[in-house]
Design a protein around this motif. Sequence first.
Motif, short mmCIF file in Angstrom:
data_model
loop_
_atom_site.label_atom_id
_atom_site.label_comp_id
_atom_site.label_asym_id
_atom_site.label_seq_id
_atom_site.Cartn_x
_atom_site.Cartn_y
_atom_site.Cartn_z
N ILE A 111 0.84 -1.19 0.00
CA ILE A 111 0.00 0.00 0.00
C ILE A 111 0.88 1.25 0.00
CG2 ILE A 111 -1.70 1.33 1.31
CD1 ILE A 111 -2.80 -1.32 2.37
N GLU A 112 0.64 2.13 -0.97
CA GLU A 112 1.37 3.39 -1.07
C GLU A 112 0.73 4.44 -0.15
OE1 GLU A 112 4.46 5.70 -2.20
OE2 GLU A 112 4.14 3.73 -3.13
N ARG A 113 -0.59 4.60 -0.30
CA ARG A 113 -1.30 5.55 0.54
C ARG A 113 -2.80 5.32 0.42
NH1 ARG A 113 -2.80 10.07 -2.84
NH2 ARG A 113 -1.78 9.92 -4.88
N ILE A 114 -3.53 5.96 1.32
CA ILE A 114 -4.99 5.89 1.32
C ILE A 114 -5.52 7.24 0.85
CG2 ILE A 114 -7.04 5.66 2.80
CD1 ILE A 114 -5.43 3.74 4.54
N THR A 115 -6.54 7.19 -0.01
CA THR A 115 -7.14 8.41 -0.53
C THR A 115 -8.53 8.60 0.08
OG1 THR A 115 -8.26 7.34 -2.41
CG2 THR A 115 -5.94 7.97 -2.70
N GLU A 116 -9.25 9.60 -0.38
CA GLU A 116 -10.61 9.83 0.12
C GLU A 116 -11.55 8.69 -0.26
OE1 GLU A 116 -12.06 13.56 -1.21
OE2 GLU A 116 -10.71 14.75 0.06
N ASP A 135 1.96 -0.40 -7.19
CA ASP A 135 1.98 -0.55 -8.64
C ASP A 135 1.23 0.58 -9.33
OD1 ASP A 135 -0.57 -1.18 -7.87
OD2 ASP A 135 -0.69 -3.07 -8.98
N GLY A 136 0.74 1.56 -8.53
CA GLY A 136 0.06 2.72 -9.08
C GLY A 136 -1.44 2.55 -9.24
N LYS A 137 -1.98 1.40 -8.95
CA LYS A 137 -3.40 1.15 -9.13
C LYS A 137 -4.21 1.73 -7.97
CE LYS A 137 -6.77 -2.54 -9.92
NZ LYS A 137 -7.00 -4.01 -10.06
#
Length: 488
Positions: free
Chosen positions: A314-319, A326-328
Motif C-alpha cells: 500500500i502506497e497511501r490511502i485516498t478519500e 503498482d500505481g493502481k
Amino acid sequence: MTQVKRNPSVVIVGAGMTGILMTIKLRQAGITDIIVLEKKDAVGGTWRENTYPGAACDVPAHMYTYSFEANPNWSRFFARGPEIKQYFEHVADKYDVKRDIRFNEEVTDANYNKGKWTVKSSKNNTYVADFIVCATGILHHPKFPDIPGIENFKGAKFHTAQWDHKVNISNATRVGVIGTGSTAAQAIPELIKTGAKVSVFQRTPQWLMHLPDFKFSITMRKLMTRFPVITKMHRNAGKFFLEHIFTKAVTGHFIQKHLLNFLCRANLILSVKDKVLRDKLRPNYQVGCKRVIINTSFYKGIQQPNAELVTDGIERITETGIITKDGKHHDVDVLVFSTGFNAFNFMRPMNLIGRNNLHIDTAWQHKIKAYRSMMLAGYPNFFLMLGPNTPIGNFSVIAMSEVQTDYVIKMINKWRDDEFDEFEAKQEAIDEFNAYVKEGLKGTSWVGGCQSWYLDADGDPILWPYTWQRWVDEMQEPQMEHIDTASF
C-alpha cells in the motif's frame, strides 16, 4: 490454638476471563475483601470487545472453559464469540462475581508505598489494597497501520476489534480489508458471503491448518449434559492435541514439527486450485513462525468471484480508496483494519509506580521482562497475569490463567500466614529466567524468519519455548530463593 489468617484487600484490574477466575479463586481461599475494576460495562474481556462477523476461538470449545465449570452445551467444536461471551456471563452470575465489580471504571494510577497500593480510577475514586492483580489481558489495545492519508478516507473505517455494526455491508458495497491474520481469516469469508466486493490487502501470507469445525447435535449435547464424562473426554482430547501435537510442533519437536508442516502445506495445495493465487498465499517462512491459523473458510472465501487478493504494498490511502505501489487505485466504500493489537502494552496506559517512584515505562524502557511472567522487581505484592513468556502459542489461555492463579493464591497465603509483609522478584531471578527462556527459544519455530506480534523490540519472542507440562511443573510451588521478602 489455630492462628487466624490475615484477610488481605485485593484490587483486580479487569473483569475478563482471568479477572472472573481470580475473583472466584480468591473467595474459595477465604479472601473476601476484593474489588474488581472494569473499564467497560460488562464482563467478558476480549469476547465482549470482538464482535466482528465470524468471531470464534481457535481452541476446541470444551477445552476453552474453566476446569471447574464445564459447558456441555457448546453448539460447535470451535465456539463462536457470542456463545463464549455468554459462557463468561453465566460463570460470573453463577459465582456472583459481579457484586465485586465496579463497571465503567478504568484504573489510571497505581502507586506502592510501605506495604500498600493506592489505586486511582477514571471516576476519581481511590482504593487502598494489599495486593494488585492485573488481569488486563494480552490483546486489548487495537493497533492501526501507519499509512499516509489514512485520515482522509471519507467512507466508513474501523478496526475489527471496534466493529461498526451500523455500517450496512451488502452486494453493492466495496470493502477493503487490510491484514490477513487470524481475525481477518474469520471475518473475510463472512464479508464475502454478503456479496460485497472484498479486496484483501495482504502484506504477509499466513499458514492455515484445516481442522473440521463440526456442530454438536442436540442429542449429543443432551448426552454430554447427562453424562459429564463425555464432556470431559472432549476436553481431554483437545488438550492432548494442543499439548502433544501443536505446542510441541512449534517448540521444535522433530516429528510434530514436520507433521504440522505437512498438514499446513497440504491444506494450501488441496484447498486452492489456482496456482497463481496459491503462490500468493504461500508464506516464505517456516510453519509456526507466526501463529498458525486454524480455519476452514478463508481459502474457500478468497477464491470466490467477488473476492480479490492484493499483494502489492500500500502506497497511501485516498478519500475514496487505496493506492498500491503498482500505481493502481482500488475504490473502497468501507475500510476494515485487521491489523492486530499492541501486544506489549499489558497493564499500560495505567501509571504503575512501584517502590522509589519507579514507573513501569522506566522499568521496561530497555526490555519487557518479568519473573515467571508475573512478578516484577520493584513492584511488591503485584501480579501481572498472562505477562511476557506466558505459553501463548495456540494453547488455551484459560488453562494458563488457572496455573498462574494457583501460584498467586500460594504466594498470598504465605502473606496471610505472616511469613512476610511484602515480596517481589529479585532482579537476578528475572534475568536468569529470561536467559533460560531465551536459550530455549533457539530451537523453536518463532525464530523462523518472520515478523510477528510475538517478537519484542529486540526480535525475541515473548513466548514459552518448552513444553506445557514443563511450565506447569515449574509453576507448582513458588521458589522463595528467587523472591525478596520483608516484614514491617
